[in-house]
Design an enzyme around this catalytic site. Structure first.
Site, PDB file in Angstrom:
ATOM      1  CE1 TYR A  79      38.162  34.217  41.958  1.00  0.00           C
ATOM      2  CE2 TYR A  79      37.568  31.948  42.453  1.00  0.00           C
ATOM      3  CZ  TYR A  79      38.316  32.854  41.728  1.00  0.00           C
ATOM      4  OH  TYR A  79      39.197  32.410  40.777  1.00  0.00           O
ATOM      5  CG  PHE A 131      32.224  37.026  13.835  1.00  0.00           C
ATOM      6  CD1 PHE A 131      31.664  38.078  13.129  1.00  0.00           C
ATOM      7  CD2 PHE A 131      32.929  37.312  14.989  1.00  0.00           C
ATOM      8  CE1 PHE A 131      31.795  39.389  13.580  1.00  0.00           C
ATOM      9  CE2 PHE A 131      33.064  38.624  15.446  1.00  0.00           C
ATOM     10  CZ  PHE A 131      32.495  39.660  14.733  1.00  0.00           C
ATOM     11  CB  THR A 132      36.658  38.721  12.560  1.00  0.00           C
ATOM     12  OG1 THR A 132      35.826  39.239  13.614  1.00  0.00           O
ATOM     13  CG2 THR A 132      36.340  39.454  11.272  1.00  0.00           C
ATOM     14  CG  ASP A 222      27.905  32.910  17.187  1.00  0.00           C
ATOM     15  OD1 ASP A 222      27.163  33.575  17.940  1.00  0.00           O
ATOM     16  OD2 ASP A 222      29.010  33.317  16.806  1.00  0.00           O
ATOM     17  CE  LYS A 265      27.593  41.204  17.727  1.00  0.00           C
ATOM     18  NZ  LYS A 265      27.479  42.260  16.726  1.00  0.00           N
ATOM     19  NE  ARG A 388      33.830  43.567   9.988  1.00  0.00           N
ATOM     20  CZ  ARG A 388      34.302  43.128  11.164  1.00  0.00           C
ATOM     21  NH1 ARG A 388      33.495  42.627  12.072  1.00  0.00           N
ATOM     22  NH2 ARG A 388      35.576  43.162  11.450  1.00  0.00           N
ATOM     23  CG  PHE A 454      39.397  44.105  11.706  1.00  0.00           C
ATOM     24  CD1 PHE A 454      39.639  42.739  11.630  1.00  0.00           C
ATOM     25  CD2 PHE A 454      38.526  44.561  12.685  1.00  0.00           C
ATOM     26  CE1 PHE A 454      39.042  41.864  12.523  1.00  0.00           C
ATOM     27  CE2 PHE A 454      37.915  43.696  13.577  1.00  0.00           C
ATOM     28  CZ  PHE A 454      38.191  42.338  13.490  1.00  0.00           C
TER      29      PHE A 454
HETATM   30  N1  F0G Z   1      29.996  35.697  17.176  1.00  0.00           N
HETATM   31  C1  F0G Z   1      29.326  36.639  16.520  1.00  0.00           C
HETATM   32  C2  F0G Z   1      28.244  36.257  15.561  1.00  0.00           C
HETATM   33  C3  F0G Z   1      29.641  37.993  16.729  1.00  0.00           C
HETATM   34  O1  F0G Z   1      28.973  38.922  16.051  1.00  0.00           O
HETATM   35  C4  F0G Z   1      30.653  38.328  17.654  1.00  0.00           C
HETATM   36  C5  F0G Z   1      31.032  39.712  17.875  1.00  0.00           C
HETATM   37  C6  F0G Z   1      31.329  37.296  18.317  1.00  0.00           C
HETATM   38  C7  F0G Z   1      30.969  35.992  18.060  1.00  0.00           C
HETATM   39  C8  F0G Z   1      32.408  37.599  19.299  1.00  0.00           C
HETATM   40  O2  F0G Z   1      31.839  38.088  20.461  1.00  0.00           O
HETATM   41  O3  F0G Z   1      32.740  40.436  20.642  1.00  0.00           O
HETATM   42  O4  F0G Z   1      31.646  39.292  22.588  1.00  0.00           O
HETATM   43  O5  F0G Z   1      33.879  38.571  21.802  1.00  0.00           O
HETATM   44  N2  F0G Z   1      30.692  40.672  17.130  1.00  0.00           N
HETATM   45  C9  F0G Z   1      31.027  42.065  17.377  1.00  0.00           C
HETATM   46  C10 F0G Z   1      30.582  42.908  16.214  1.00  0.00           C
HETATM   47  C11 F0G Z   1      32.431  42.308  17.753  1.00  0.00           C
HETATM   48  O6  F0G Z   1      30.890  44.099  16.240  1.00  0.00           O
HETATM   49  O7  F0G Z   1      29.899  42.441  15.310  1.00  0.00           O
HETATM   50  P1  F0G Z   1      32.565  39.163  21.421  1.00  0.00           P
END
Ligand code: F0G
Length: 481
Positions: A79, A131-132, A222, A265, A388, A454
């Site tokens: 842990y 990013f979303t 990022d 990624k 998107r 979405f």
């Molecule tokens: N930043 C970027 C540039 C991303 O593409 C993502 C996630 C995140 C942050 C958030 O990371 O999903 O590990 O919590 N992108 C995914 C996509 C969801 O499908 O493009 P996460």
């Protein structure tokens, strides 16, 4: 990696062999229609068993290497004080040159921690593009995201090599307007996801840093798609053609003050992290880690994934790994371009993006053309892409729809998962769909969640165009595929 054939054509070449496979099934068009209807015309709500090629995302869907899987076997589940954490810390030091590490269960968890520590109500957060999940967290903390991209960023037919660059004039003006004390930090996203996986240049990153450092503002990268951004710098930025991916990544990190990432990624695992050399920044975030994620040495990740991440970080610096999806995307994009299908150029880092506003220019933006096209692609091919566009934008405080800058359908290319025949199949079915595009209509919401709608929103077609499309497909290809 790409290779030139004797007839002069360039093809992506796999520098690996496939030793574990997973079966997929191609459901007939009738079944696909039923599945998308049950999913509320939202590709997120489709079941995996109904998909032929899952191009929803490159997130957590990449092929892992034998060395990653082997490393998982030596994980230490303690842990606190897990040796797996220290192995990841070593990799962070070796690849990023950073000494402080805060593991998190995925990228948005890192964004949550950054928002908690640094984004105060009324502050602004300049970035090359949002990013979303980033925007959701910074908004929820009371901050305001400012997107300060350059003039080419939203041009889907551009040849600009660095559409992810920040506009320095706009940055200077935004800081002057807000006052440096009201800027949480500046965020640069490697291969800007929502505008088509477009990179920033090292020159631009350095200029951003030079502008904000004297003002006491720190620079966050990022780094979710860091190896792809480095790959593009090597290919496109003068002076870097002979620099290794490892050295380019190291240089990016030496300019940034802090990086965070989704490990799903470039690193080809499931997890996330924040890393830095700035003790003050590290200490501002650290208290929140056990509150929201987990103890300092696992942060919500499984120790197996931590081990695989350490290996993934090193492997993503290999040229053929860093370029594995970028070269496949370039090839896939060229097939689509040959068929006249409107795509985002230049080829980006995580997906092929189809420009829905040009593909179905008869569907108004208020009827969610990217959402409609993503559903139509599934009906016509069994391929799942992702909307998107405006569905991915939540309503504003007054409850109005916010039209997205672009309406894109993303066909993601997970690293080392698909083969050339998959891309040829996809291009063929998209060509058919393009020829039948007039059959596609718009969408409207029937159930709409308040945040990140979405993911779970349910929509319905305006008119029964889904059934007409499935029928036309069956007329041409028969009932079985
Ligand atoms: N930043 C970027 C540039 C991303 O593409 C993502 C996630 C995140 C942050 C958030 O990371 O999903 O590990 O919590 N992108 C995914 C996509 C969801 O499908 O493009 P996460």
């Amino acid at each position: 990696m790409s290779i030139r054939l004797s007839n002069g054509t360039e093809i992506p070449i796999e520098m690996h062999k496939v030793r574990i496979v997973q079966k997929v099934r191609l459901a007939p068009a009738r079944e696909r229609l039923k599945a998308i209807e049950e999913a509320g015309y939202n590709t997120f709500l489709l079941r995996s068993r109904d998909l032929f090629l899952d191009m929803l995302t490159d997130s957590g869907t990449n092929a892992m290497s034998d060395n990653q899987l082997a490393a998982m076997m030596q994980s230490d589940d303690a842990y606190a004080g897990s040796e797996s954490f220290y192995r990841l810390l070593d990799a962070v030091g070796e690849i990023f040159g950073y000494q402080y590490l805060l593991p998190a269960h995925q990228g948005r968890a890192a964004e949550h921690l950054l928002a908690k520590a640094f984004v105060k109500p009324g502050q602004v957060v300049p970035m090359n593009y949002h990013f979303t999940t980033t925007k959701a967290h910074f908004d929820l903390a009371g901050g305001k995201v400012l997107e300060l991209y350059g003039p080419e960023a939203l041009n889907t037919e551009s040849t600009c090599p660095f559409k992810g660059n920040m506009d320095l004039g706009r940055l200077r003006d935004a800081i002057a307007k807000a006052g440096p004390a009201n800027v949480s930090f500046v965020r640069m996203e490697a291969t800007t996801n929502l505008i088509g996986g477009q990179p920033f240049s090292l020159e631009n990153l350095r200029q951003v840093k030079a502008l904000i450092e004297p003002l006491g503002i720190f620079l966050v990268v990022d780094a979710s798609l860091i190896s792809e951004n480095a790959y593009f710098i090597r290919q496109r930025e003068p002076g870097y053609e002979n620099t290794s991916i490892r050295d380019i990544i190291r240089e990016i990190m030496s300019v940034a003050d802090l990086c965070y990432l989704s490990g799903r990624k470039s690193c080809a695992v499931r997890g996330g992290m924040i890393a830095t050399n700035r003790k003050d920044l590290y200490e501002a975030i650290r208290p929140w880690l056990p509150v929201y994620e987990g103890f300092f040495t696992y942060g919500g990740m499984s120790s197996k994934e931590i081990e695989a991440m350490a290996v993934g970080m090193r492997e993503m610096t290999e040229l053929e790994v860093a370029g594995s999806s970028a070269d496949a995307i370039k090839y896939f994009l060229s097939l689509l371009q040959e068929k006249g299908i409107p795509v985002v150029t230049p080829a980006g880092g995580l997906a092929c993006h189809i420009d829905a506003m040009r593909f179905i220019d008869h569907v108004p933006q208020s009827e969610y053309p990217a959402g409609a096209l993503a559903a139509a692609v599934y009906i016509a091919s069994g391929i799942r892409g992702m909307e998107r566009g405006s569905v991915s934008m939540d309503r504003d405080a007054e409850g109005n729809d916010v039209p997205s800058d672009l309406e894109l359908v993303r066909l993601a290319v997970p690293r080392r998962v698909f083969t050339m025949s998959h891309y040829q199949y996809a291009a063929d079915r998209l060509e058919w769909l393009y020829a039948h595009r007039r059959l596609i209509g718009g969408l409207e919401f029937r159930e709409e969640p308040p945040v990140l709608r979405f993911f779970a929103g349910l929509l319905k077609p305006k008119g029964d165009w889904g059934a007409a499309l499935a029928q036309a497909f069956e007329d041409d290809f028969g009932p079985s595929c």
